[in-house]
Design an enzyme around this catalytic site. Structure first.
Site, PDB file in Angstrom:
ATOM      1  N   HIS A 139     -27.576   3.811 -43.653  1.00  0.00           N
ATOM      2  CA  HIS A 139     -28.264   3.515 -42.404  1.00  0.00           C
ATOM      3  C   HIS A 139     -29.665   2.954 -42.637  1.00  0.00           C
ATOM      4  O   HIS A 139     -30.233   2.321 -41.750  1.00  0.00           O
ATOM      5  CB  HIS A 139     -28.322   4.764 -41.527  1.00  0.00           C
ATOM      6  N   HIS A 168     -16.233   6.235 -45.884  1.00  0.00           N
ATOM      7  CA  HIS A 168     -15.588   7.340 -45.177  1.00  0.00           C
ATOM      8  C   HIS A 168     -14.704   8.191 -46.085  1.00  0.00           C
ATOM      9  O   HIS A 168     -14.077   9.139 -45.614  1.00  0.00           O
ATOM     10  CB  HIS A 168     -14.793   6.809 -43.983  1.00  0.00           C
TER      11      HIS A 168
END
EC number: 1.11.1.21
Length: 753
Positions: A119, A282
């Site tokens: 991020h 993920h």
């Protein structure tokens, strides 16, 4: 693109059509600007009274005065003093040192730090080079309080002891990326490499993140058939990329795939890199949505009370952390071993049939049909609990979209290929905004030359000396091109640079390659004539050398501009020497990714009085934006515009803004004549952005100009600068300041100096 000034307060929406969005929005509702802040005792900005006033603040951001490290501090040198192995060892120890105030999922902070690094760098967008990990901007508003960054305030606090230990030798920007790398290494993944060199900022960047006045709200950034506004690279305000529940929470994997493809392409990722990043990322960790955010979470860091000391999203439900953690509102892990590198994400994606369900927070996610795998995944904190694996709508996009599925199936069948693809894509994600390899610091950087790094060949020959420079200057000025053409070409090459992501510039001489040679702003026919001349000078010189000495086209382009400026100054009786340091090299077409470089094409360049159709910002706003990408101050921007006008280098060859009777002479005539009260200005009736300078006595036209020209007399701040340069005692200062600003632009890409 410049940040836009909102005329109303940026209030958070209290209701939207999506439950997850609504919950997170309410959790950060205190980010709404209080009207009382604009009331008694608080100064009002000029844009409060005059919202359309030109904002020059982008040219003053990250001023040296705001940097406590001082203007002489060299971060690259400081980073080189680190024992990186020791730093990584400290980070690795932290990963499994769970803290009571924020316990680690599965006893390992690795996935948490991977998300932090992702991020931090994932805000990068290719269109204007803004965003990304440089500067450590995740520490500041608005990023530190974005809905997509919930809980990352804790990640940075966990890292504070390490940052404190290494101080100025390790920036937050580097530490966040390095920690993400070490986290994955500790979980069994092989990292492709790491380069340091990201300096820290000490104030928020001024970035246009979108038109919305509420977080996660609406489709205001879209038009037509879901066309996302440029230069944005996220689907909603406050998200890094896409809504995990699908466009506007529609739970449709196919339309989610369209959003993913668009958004990831805007950050320079192709389909293969996109699949690798999503599937690889993920593989680790879990999502957190133990309770409804609107019932449990206090405001984000920017709106939290002072005693929270910069932390936000305080959770008053259950323990407030651990198994009661709330982040995205989605809940669960994708794999059985969330702190290990495995193939389980792809195994599960293709091994189960997935059905919709609701998280405890009310968000829509997916679990295996018929309770298959119901007890596969261990709980992150409660040993007696087990869960089914989950998928987001955006995960299922990799299975349902035909192109993504083909790639994902290939990765599933070839684990080593998948691992390498993710490793390379992660390296690109975390280094894309750093620019060329010349800026990389440290011994863990890979030696590969990737096209996305805009590679430039190393100089493997002897450079020209002072005698050669003087000889070449004479050749350049005595040739078949004009001094104005030499200046125009040098500016066109160098001004392609973007300080936002360190791309472009004259080094590499890519102005002779596609796509730059064909850009409208560069007047391709005229440019080709100049380049043919310069290449002949280059060939003649290099062929005449008996040794290993050579000159590159890139160096000749800059030297031609320098010679022309010296010539223009001499016409005004100023003897100046424009600084010139050889050492640039010439890239090839094979080293130049045309599609990637296309985004550097100027939509406007006020320094050349160029403004293309289709811009959402005005010509004067685009001038400031261009100056911002060239890292110019207000005076530097001003003196360059004035000097280039009298040098007569307008892109279209017009005399618009050429406020002098002696074009080609370097002097302060532009400012003198602009401020001359014997001239009045009126808007032309038949042409856009054309103004006529009329002699007040004779009523005859004296000059023509654009809004970019007239802003230096209209805007009070710019007029104050113009008055300095238009004064009788400023002739020498004008020439000196122009040369200094010119040299700065010519060397923006000289990371070797």
């Amino acid at each position: 693109m410049l940040p836009r000034v909102n005329k109303r307060s940026n209030c958070i929406a209290k209701k939207t059509s999506n439950r997850l969005i609504s919950a997170v929005s309410l959790a950060i509702a205190s980010l709404c600007i209080s009207q009382s802040a604009l009331a008694d005792g608080m100064p009002k900005t000029n844009t409060f009274w005059w919202p359309e006033q030109l904002n020059l603040q982008p040219l003053r951001q990250n001023d040296a005065k705001s940097n406590p490290l001082g203007g002489d501090f060299n971060y690259a040198d400081a980073f080189k003093t680190l024992n990186l192995a020791n730093v990584k060892s400290d980070i690795k120890a932290l990963l499994t040192s769970s803290q009571d105030w924020w316990p680690a999922d599965y006893g390992h902070y690795g996935p948490f730090f991977v998300r932090m690094a992702w991020h931090s760098t994932g805000t990068y967008r290719m269109s204007d080079g803004r965003g990304g990990g440089a500067g450590g901007q995740q520490r500041f508003e608005p990023l530190n309080s974005w809905p997509d960054n919930v809980s990352l305030d804790k990640a940075r606090r966990l890292l504070w002891p390490i940052k404190q230990k290494y101080g100025r030798s390790l920036s937050w920007a580097d530490l966040m990326v390095l920690t993400g790398n070490v986290a994955m290494e500790s979980m069994g993944f092989t990292i492709y490499g790491f380069a340091g060199g990201r300096e820290d900022d000490f104030e928020p960047d001024l970035v246009y993140w979108g038109p919305e006045k509420k977080w996660l709200g609406g489709n205001e950034r879209y038009s037509g058939e879901r066309k996302l506004e440029e230069p944005l690279a996220a689907v909603q305000m406050g998200l890094i990329y896409v809504n995990p529940e699908g466009p506007n929470g529609n739970h449709d994997p196919i339309s989610a795939a369209a959003d993913i493809r668009d958004v990831f392409a805007r950050m320079a990722m192709n389909d293969e890199e996109t699949v690798a990043l999503i599937a690889g990322g993920h593989t680790f960790g879990k999502a957190h949505g133990a309770h409804k955010p609107d019932e449990c979470l206090d405001p984000a860091p920017a709106g939290a009370t002072i005693e929270e000391q910069g932390l936000g999203w305080k959770n008053k439900c259950g323990k407030g952390n651990a198994e009661d953690t709330i982040t995205s509102g989605l809940e669960g892990a994708w794999s059985v071993s969330p702190t290990q590198w495995t193939m389980q994400y792809l195994d599960n994606l293709f091994g189960f049939e997935w059905v919709e369900t609701q998280s405890p927070a009310g968000a829509t996610q997916w679990i295996p049909k018929d309770n298959a795998g119901a007890n596969l995944v261990p709980d992150a904190h409660v040993k007696s609990k087990r869960h089914a694996p989950i998928m987001f709508t955006t995960d299922l996009a990799l299975k349902e979209d035909p192109q993504y599925r083909k790639i994902a199936e290939r990765f599933h069948a070839n684990p080593k290929e998948f691992e390498l693809a993710f490793s390379k894509a992660w390296f690109k994600l975390t280094h894309r905004d750093m620019g060329p390899r010349a800026r990389y610091v440290g011994d863990e950087s890979p030696t590969d030359d990737f096209l996305w790094q805009d590679p430039i060949p190393s100089v493997d020959y002897s450079l020209i000396d002072k005698r050669d420079i003087q000889h070449l200057k004479t050749k350049l000025l005595d040739g078949d091109v004009t001094p104005a053409q030499l200046v125009k070409t040098a500016w066109a090459a160098a001004a392609s640079f973007r300080a936002t992501d360190m791309r472009g510039g004259v080094n590499g001489a890519r102005i002779q390659l596609a796509p730059q040679k064909n850009w409208e702003v560069n007047n391709p026919d005229e440019l080709n004539t100049v380049l043919m001349f310069l290449n002949k000078v280059k060939k003649d010189f290099n062929d005449g050398q008996s040794g290993n000495k050579q000159v590159s086209l890139a160096d000749l382009i800059v030297l031609g501009g320098a010679a022309a400026i010296e010539h223009a100054a001499s016409k005004n009786d100023f003897d100046v020497e424009v600084p010139f340091i050889p050492g640039r090299s010439d890239a090839t077409q094979a080293q130049t990714e045309v599609e990637s470089f296309a985004v550097l094409e100027p939509k406007a360049d006020g320094f050349r009085n160029y403004y293309a159709q289709g811009n959402t910002l005005s010509p004067v706003e685009m001038l400031v934006d261009k100056a911002n990408t060239l890292d110019l101050s207000v005076p530097e921007m001003s003196v360059l515009v004035a000097g280039l006008r009298v040098m007569n280098i307008n892109a279209d060859g017009s005399d618009r803004g050429v406020l002098t009777d002696n074009p080609g002479t370097l002097n302060n005539d532009f400012f003198v004549n602009l401020l001359d009260m014997s001239t009045r200005w009126e808007k032309a009736k038949d042409q856009q952005d054309l103004y006529l300078g009329i002699d007040r006595k004779s009523n005859k036209q004296r000059w023509s100009a654009s809004s970019v020209d007239l802003i230096f007399g209209s805007n009070s701040e710019l007029r104050a600068v113009a008055e300095v340069y238009a004064s009788d005692d400023a002739h020498q200062q004008f020439v000196d300041d122009f040369v200094n600003a010119w040299t700065k632009v010519m060397t923006l890409d000289r990371f070797d100096l």
